[in-house]
Design a protein around this motif. Structure first.
Motif, short mmCIF file in Angstrom:
data_model
loop_
_atom_site.label_atom_id
_atom_site.label_comp_id
_atom_site.label_asym_id
_atom_site.label_seq_id
_atom_site.Cartn_x
_atom_site.Cartn_y
_atom_site.Cartn_z
N LEU A 1 0.83 -1.21 0.00
CA LEU A 1 0.00 0.00 0.00
C LEU A 1 0.86 1.26 0.00
N GLY A 2 1.97 1.23 0.74
CA GLY A 2 2.88 2.37 0.75
C GLY A 2 3.47 2.63 -0.61
N TYR A 3 3.83 1.56 -1.31
CA TYR A 3 4.35 1.70 -2.67
C TYR A 3 3.29 2.31 -3.60
N GLN A 4 2.08 1.76 -3.53
CA GLN A 4 1.00 2.27 -4.38
C GLN A 4 0.71 3.74 -4.08
N GLN A 5 0.71 4.09 -2.82
CA GLN A 5 0.43 5.48 -2.43
C GLN A 5 1.51 6.41 -2.96
N ALA A 6 2.76 6.03 -2.78
CA ALA A 6 3.86 6.90 -3.21
C ALA A 6 3.85 7.07 -4.72
N VAL A 7 3.60 6.01 -5.45
CA VAL A 7 3.58 6.10 -6.91
C VAL A 7 2.40 6.94 -7.38
N SER A 8 1.24 6.75 -6.76
CA SER A 8 0.05 7.49 -7.19
C SER A 8 0.16 8.98 -6.86
N GLN A 9 0.92 9.32 -5.84
CA GLN A 9 1.04 10.71 -5.44
C GLN A 9 2.30 11.39 -5.99
N SER A 10 3.07 10.66 -6.76
CA SER A 10 4.32 11.25 -7.28
C SER A 10 4.07 12.34 -8.32
N LYS A 11 2.93 12.33 -8.93
CA LYS A 11 2.60 13.31 -9.97
C LYS A 11 1.66 14.41 -9.48
N LEU A 12 1.53 14.54 -8.17
CA LEU A 12 0.64 15.57 -7.65
C LEU A 12 1.23 16.95 -7.93
N GLU A 13 0.37 17.84 -8.28
CA GLU A 13 0.80 19.20 -8.53
C GLU A 13 0.16 20.12 -7.51
N ILE A 14 0.92 21.11 -7.10
CA ILE A 14 0.41 22.09 -6.15
C ILE A 14 -0.52 23.03 -6.91
N PRO A 15 -1.74 23.24 -6.42
CA PRO A 15 -2.66 24.13 -7.09
C PRO A 15 -2.12 25.56 -7.12
N SER A 16 -2.50 26.31 -8.11
CA SER A 16 -1.98 27.66 -8.30
C SER A 16 -2.29 28.55 -7.10
N TYR A 17 -3.43 28.38 -6.46
CA TYR A 17 -3.76 29.23 -5.32
C TYR A 17 -2.85 28.98 -4.12
N LEU A 18 -2.21 27.81 -4.08
CA LEU A 18 -1.25 27.54 -3.01
C LEU A 18 0.16 27.99 -3.38
N LYS A 19 0.47 28.05 -4.66
CA LYS A 19 1.80 28.48 -5.09
C LYS A 19 2.06 29.93 -4.69
N ALA A 20 1.04 30.73 -4.67
CA ALA A 20 1.21 32.14 -4.32
C ALA A 20 1.64 32.27 -2.86
#
Length: 112
Positions: free
Chosen positions: A91-110
């Protein structure tokens, strides 16, 4: 349904329940070799999760406790703990792989 039929139905249900319990108990053979195999699978899953920085907190603890249970001769406990560790590793492997492509939303980048 008369009394005889009711007792027959109860006997059938109880027989089926006893048979399924015996079948489940017989499926899990708890010996040193089975526990060792379970621990080996758990360690492999742990390494796989660690390879993507996805190892969960308790995976190592479960493996350590499984090895301790083997030393104490409690093979059923060792198998149960090793299976938990293997599950966490996968499950840890699946979670890390699935979340590796997460992008920070623009409203948080500011904010950063």
């Amino acid at each position: 349904m008369n009394r005889v039929q009711r007792w027959a139905a109860v006997a059938i249900v109880l027989g089926l329940m006893a048979g399924s319990t015996a079948l489940l108990a017989g499926e899990m053979k708890a010996d040193a070799a089975t526990a060792s195999e379970a621990i080996t699978r758990a360690e492999a899953a742990q390494k796989k999760a660690d390879s993507v920085n996805g190892e969960w907190r308790d995976t190592g603890k479960f493996i350590k406790n499984a090895k301790k249970a083997v030393e104490e001769g409690d093979y059923a406990k060792a198998i149960r703990l090793a299976n938990k560790a293997e599950s966490e590793g996968n499950l840890g492997y699946q979670q890390a792989v699935s979340q590796s492509k997460l992008e920070i939303p623009s409203y948080l980048k500011a904010m950063y």
